[in-house]
Design an enzyme around this catalytic site. Structure first.
Site, PDB file in Angstrom:
ATOM      1  N   HIS A   1       0.866  -1.182   0.000  1.00 13.82           N
ATOM      2  CA  HIS A   1       0.000   0.000   0.000  1.00 13.82           C
ATOM      3  C   HIS A   1       0.906   1.236   0.000  1.00 13.82           C
ATOM      4  O   HIS A   1       1.737   1.404   0.894  1.00 13.82           O
ATOM      5  CB  HIS A   1      -0.934  -0.019   1.223  1.00 13.82           C
ATOM      6  CG  HIS A   1      -1.944  -1.123   1.135  1.00 13.82           C
ATOM      7  ND1 HIS A   1      -2.253  -1.948   2.192  1.00 13.82           N
ATOM      8  CD2 HIS A   1      -2.722  -1.522   0.087  1.00 13.82           C
ATOM      9  CE1 HIS A   1      -3.182  -2.816   1.794  1.00 13.82           C
ATOM     10  NE2 HIS A   1      -3.473  -2.583   0.527  1.00 13.82           N
TER      11      HIS A   1
ATOM     12  N   GLU B   1       1.508   3.562   3.102  1.00 16.05           N
ATOM     13  CA  GLU B   1       1.939   3.003   4.383  1.00 16.05           C
ATOM     14  C   GLU B   1       3.465   3.104   4.407  1.00 16.05           C
ATOM     15  O   GLU B   1       4.172   2.247   3.886  1.00 16.05           O
ATOM     16  CB  GLU B   1       1.424   1.567   4.529  1.00 16.05           C
ATOM     17  CG  GLU B   1      -0.104   1.533   4.592  1.00 16.05           C
ATOM     18  CD  GLU B   1      -0.701   0.129   4.667  1.00 16.05           C
ATOM     19  OE1 GLU B   1       0.048  -0.855   4.786  1.00 16.05           O
ATOM     20  OE2 GLU B   1      -1.942   0.031   4.606  1.00 16.05           O
TER      21      GLU B   1
ATOM     22  N   HIS C   1       2.793  -3.980   6.698  1.00 19.27           N
ATOM     23  CA  HIS C   1       1.654  -3.057   6.598  1.00 19.27           C
ATOM     24  C   HIS C   1       1.520  -2.239   7.872  1.00 19.27           C
ATOM     25  O   HIS C   1       2.021  -2.634   8.930  1.00 19.27           O
ATOM     26  CB  HIS C   1       0.350  -3.839   6.376  1.00 19.27           C
ATOM     27  CG  HIS C   1       0.240  -4.416   5.004  1.00 19.27           C
ATOM     28  ND1 HIS C   1      -0.529  -3.859   4.015  1.00 19.27           N
ATOM     29  CD2 HIS C   1       0.842  -5.498   4.448  1.00 19.27           C
ATOM     30  CE1 HIS C   1      -0.425  -4.569   2.909  1.00 19.27           C
ATOM     31  NE2 HIS C   1       0.409  -5.582   3.143  1.00 19.27           N
TER      32      HIS C   1
ATOM     33  N   GLU D   1       1.381  -6.162  10.796  1.00 22.80           N
ATOM     34  CA  GLU D   1       0.422  -5.036  10.731  1.00 22.80           C
ATOM     35  C   GLU D   1       0.521  -4.262  12.045  1.00 22.80           C
ATOM     36  O   GLU D   1       0.233  -4.815  13.108  1.00 22.80           O
ATOM     37  CB  GLU D   1      -0.990  -5.599  10.553  1.00 22.80           C
ATOM     38  CG  GLU D   1      -2.098  -4.595  10.433  1.00 22.80           C
ATOM     39  CD  GLU D   1      -2.323  -4.152   8.992  1.00 22.80           C
ATOM     40  OE1 GLU D   1      -2.131  -2.966   8.732  1.00 22.80           O
ATOM     41  OE2 GLU D   1      -2.691  -4.996   8.142  1.00 22.80           O
TER      42      GLU D   1
HETATM   43 ZN   LIG Z   1      -1.710  -2.145   4.143  1.00 18.06          ZN
END
Ligand SMILES: [Zn+2]
Length: 297
Positions: free
Chosen positions: A14, A17, A106, A167
């Site tokens: 992403h 991020e 992430h 994450e």
């Molecule tokens: Zn992400």
């Protein structure tokens, strides 16, 4: 016995991020930090164009493009759909991947702390989760759709023979926070250490079972018939990721002053509460149930 010979650390799946992208920049200069004697480590910047545009993605969410069917579908030609096919050539092909283990980095805007997302089940994952939690007790382990066949999973981390998602939050999109950066780095180092110890059959003794959270469903924000939002996440739930949410407890604060309560029948544990990236789908939060992972039989 499974041996891990090639590992890929992926950042910027992403584009907004920043944490994983800046960790990659650091490790590109200091590859020894993520190298281990028993395997090769590669670094992959997954979505540079989205990062250049300071967006999560350009055409489609890259982290939803990795089912085997979609990777084989020539009619899917958006930027991220093409990028997924290129990454599949580089690290895969999915189902018979060159890369043994993928660590996909992430961040979340939600107050989830340091979480390890497991997307498949089995001994490797159970021991990995127990090891990472032993080294870093604040880590929360999530089982995310780990009942799905790997071929049907759409997440990039499922492209390798094995893979997990690191994450960490809360951190706003396109922002760096030192604590989130450090937790992400620390968790990645523990995963690499685990793979090294696994290869050498030198794992320490691990607990026989650990607590985890299993994703069950996502809840959408309250909407009217035209799709307009009627409210927002209630302060009782905001920033309370993984705190118990009981039936009848406040869930949404509506703009007309009313409060909507949680209508489920059992206690659940919210995650990704008010995640900024899910606003385009009006997703308010994910629900999880508490489960036990058996580490040794
Ligand atoms: Zn992400």
């Amino acid at each position: 016995m499974t041996q891990f010979k090639s590992v890929a650390i992926v950042g910027g799946t992403h584009g907004n991020e920043f944490t994983g992208i800046y960790l990659l920049k650091k490790w590109q200069q200091q590859i020894a930090e993520v190298s281990r004697p028993s395997f090769n480590t590669e670094l992959v910047f997954a979505n540079p164009r989205a990062h250049a545009e300071n967006k999560r993605y350009c055409d489609q969410d890259l982290n939803r493009q990795f089912s085997e069917a979609d990777l084989a579908n020539p009619t899917l030609t958006g930027y991220e759909q093409s990028r997924a096919k290129a990454i599949n050539q580089q690290l895969g092909p999915k189902g018979d991947a060159r890369i043994d283990f993928i660590i996909d980095l992430h961040t979340t805007t939600s107050n989830m702390g340091a979480t390890l997302l497991l997307l498949q089940q089995g001994e490797v994952y159970n021991k990995l989760a127990a090891y990472v939690q032993q080294q870093m007790p604040e880590v929360i382990v999530i089982r995310d759709d780990d009942h799905l066949a790997q071929a049907d999973h759409r997440l990039l981390a499922t492209l390798g023979k094995f893979g997990v998602i690191v994450e960490v939050g809360p951190v706003p999109q396109s922002v760096l926070r030192a604590d989130v950066y450090q937790q992400s780095e620390q968790m990645t180092q523990h995963i690499l250490d685990f793979l090294e110890l696994w290869n050498k059959q030198q794992l320490p003794s691990l607990p026989s079972d650990i607590d985890a959270y299993r994703y069950t469903e996502s809840l959408t924000l309250p909407l009217d018939d035209q799709g307009n939002r009627l409210g927002m996440v209630h302060p009782h739930v905001q920033d309370s990721d993984f705190n118990a949410l009981e039936p009848g407890a406040p869930l949404f604060q509506c703009f007309d002053g009313t409060v909507m309560t949680y209508q489920g029948e059992s206690i659940v544990y919210p995650g990704f509460v008010n995640e900024a990236a899910y606003y385009d789908n009006n997703l308010a939060l994910s629900l999880h149930e508490k489960v036990t992972i058996k580490v040794s039989e």
